[in-house]
Design an enzyme around this catalytic site. Structure first.
Site: not given
Length: 491
Positions: A196-197
């Site tokens: 998850h960025c």
């Protein structure tokens, strides 16, 4: 209009149209369906996501860092094109702003494509699917009498000779496919989950990984490009007017150089790391966990690698893009619409196919048959009055009042009602009159109610006597009841 042109009292009369179709039979009255605006699936999506443009744009809820990314790129690039490019295009070549513009638009395109797309979210199981899966797990684990279920819920599959475990997701109620993982921030299972960025405001998975990689790679080139030509601009100015005067003449170049200097290392390092992952066909999640590390054993290897760097890169960047599995812009399939109640004040009984907040179908059908049979049955009145105290009926419960009898050849009420037929000998005790004047019929309030619909505290007493219906009225009512029963059988 009266003769002589006078309208008389006819002008004050008003006529209202009477619908004979709806009054002939209660079952034939038109029903109005409750119209509700159809909802799309993104409106009831269970994950923690935000949607824009009617579900076309899908992002995570935490988007603050994403806006910071946009500001840094837009401000740095804007200052470069406004203060550095005019001088560089004049002193060196006009190709510098052209190349910078191409890199800028490519960076923005891949960033928005990564942030606004579905990363590969897996749909959650429906209640029926989850219940069926629970039964399969109970059978496989051998559920005990105490309801204890073994904690590890896994399945094992073999991929290219390597055993891979499929873990059960208690949130999505599914066995996650290989390489999938549940994102705790978005609360979704993502296929080929990488990470998850927060910088792009979305998860990085199977459907947007290639755009994420092209974004960080192109951003690395853009950062190095801007940093290099900003330094070139300062050096050229310092040769003419001195270093301090060059900084005073172009203060924007100083800001650009500082931003690029502190960001280029992380961006270039991130690009190199993901280049290594693509060349070995791994994900960030697998690399951090060490799923295919040689430390776990000599026989532990990556079953997803093609054994060739070029093939692995082509599979990750040039392979077919899988479609979205959640269909976020699709419409929710509505349940069977419920019928609105009639407006003429007559109680209607019918069976619908709605699965919630409805009575039992068999009971509703039975009640409807009773109403139709009661309408078709001639409620006869005769001179002698028969009460429940004078003539007990076999199988009849105590109702504190008399009931009307049914003649031979009439439809039989449902099994839940007393059996009032000619077997009791009532027809022999009631003298029927063939010639009569002024027929009297039971009003709807006096007609017997279906089972379970009797108002509390209202005694069932009928003091009226009964006469024989005419043959024409009897045939008409019987025909209406048969027509209603035929329609009911199709429910």
């Amino acid at each position: 209009m009266t003769p002589g042109g006078g309208s008389g009292p006819m002008k004050d009369c008003e006529y209202s149209q009477i619908s004979t179709h709806s009054s002939s039979s209660p079952m034939e009255s038109p029903h109005k369906k409750k119209k509700t605006a159809p909802k799309r699936k993104w409106e009831v999506f269970p994950g923690r996501n935000k949607f824009f443009c009617n579900g076309r744009i899908m992002m995570a809820r935490q988007t603050g860092v994403f806006y910071l990314t946009l500001v840094l790129i837009l401000v740095t690039s804007g200052l470069f094109f406004a203060f550095d490019c005019p001088y560089l295009s004049e002193k060196i070549t006009p190709a510098i702003p052209a190349i910078g513009g191409i890199l800028f638009f490519f960076v923005m395109g891949t960033l928005l494509r990564t942030s606004f797309s579905d990363p590969g979210v897996l749909p959650r199981a429906t209640p029926d699917e989850a219940a069926d899966l629970e039964r399969q797990i109970d059978i496989a684990n051998g559920s005990s009498s105490g309801g204890y279920r073994p904690p590890p819920r896994t399945k094992e599959v073999i991929i290219n000779g390597q055993t891979v475990k499929l873990k059960y997701c208690f949130t999505c109620k599914i066995f996650r496919p290989p390489r999938a993982s549940h994102c705790s921030l978005c609360d979704n299972c993502v296929e080929r989950f990488d990470h998850h960025c927060p910088w792009v405001g979305n998860c990085v998975g199977k459907r947007n990984y290639r755009f994420f990689y092209m974004f960080i790679l192109s951003l690395s080139f853009l950062t190095v490009f801007i940093f290099a030509f900003v330094i070139t601009h300062v050096i050229l100015r310092s040769q003419q007017t001195g270093f301090l005067n060059a900084l005073k003449d172009s203060p924007a170049s100083v800001l650009e150089a500082v931003v690029c200097f502190f960001s280029v290392w992380s961006i270039v390092g991130l690009s190199g790391f993901h280049t290594y992952l693509i060349s070995s066909n791994q994900t960030t999640n697998e690399d951090i966990k060490g799923s295919w590390s040689n430390k776990r054993g000599k026989e532990n290897y990556n079953p997803y690698s093609y054994g060739n760097i070029f093939t692995n890169c082509c599979a990750a960047l040039c392979g077919p893009l899988s479609p979205s599995l959640i269909d976020r812009r699709g419409f929710i399939q509505p349940d069977t619409p419920q019928l609105a109640g009639p407006s003429n004040g007559i109680t209607m009984y019918g069976a619908t196919q709605s699965q919630s907040n409805m009575c039992d179908q068999d009971q509703c059908i039975q009640s409807t048959k009773f109403v139709l049979q009661a309408a078709a049955t001639p409620l006869l009145q005769s001179e002698p009055s028969i009460t429940s105290e004078e003539l007990p009926l076999p199988g009849k419960t105590s109702l504190s009042g008399p009931c009307a009898t049914l003649t031979l050849g009439q439809p039989t009420p449902p099994s839940s009602m007393p059996n009032l037929t000619s077997d009791t000998g009532l027809t022999d005790m009631i003298p029927l009159k063939e010639e009569h004047e002024g027929h009297q019929f039971l009003t709807p309030e006096e007609a017997p109610s279906p089972p379970g619909m009797l108002p509390s505290g209202s005694p069932i007493t009928h003091s009226h006597t009964m006469h024989v219906l005419s043959l024409a009225s009897q045939d008409s009512l019987h025909e209406d009841s048969v027509r209603g029963l035929v329609k009911l059988s199709s429910v």
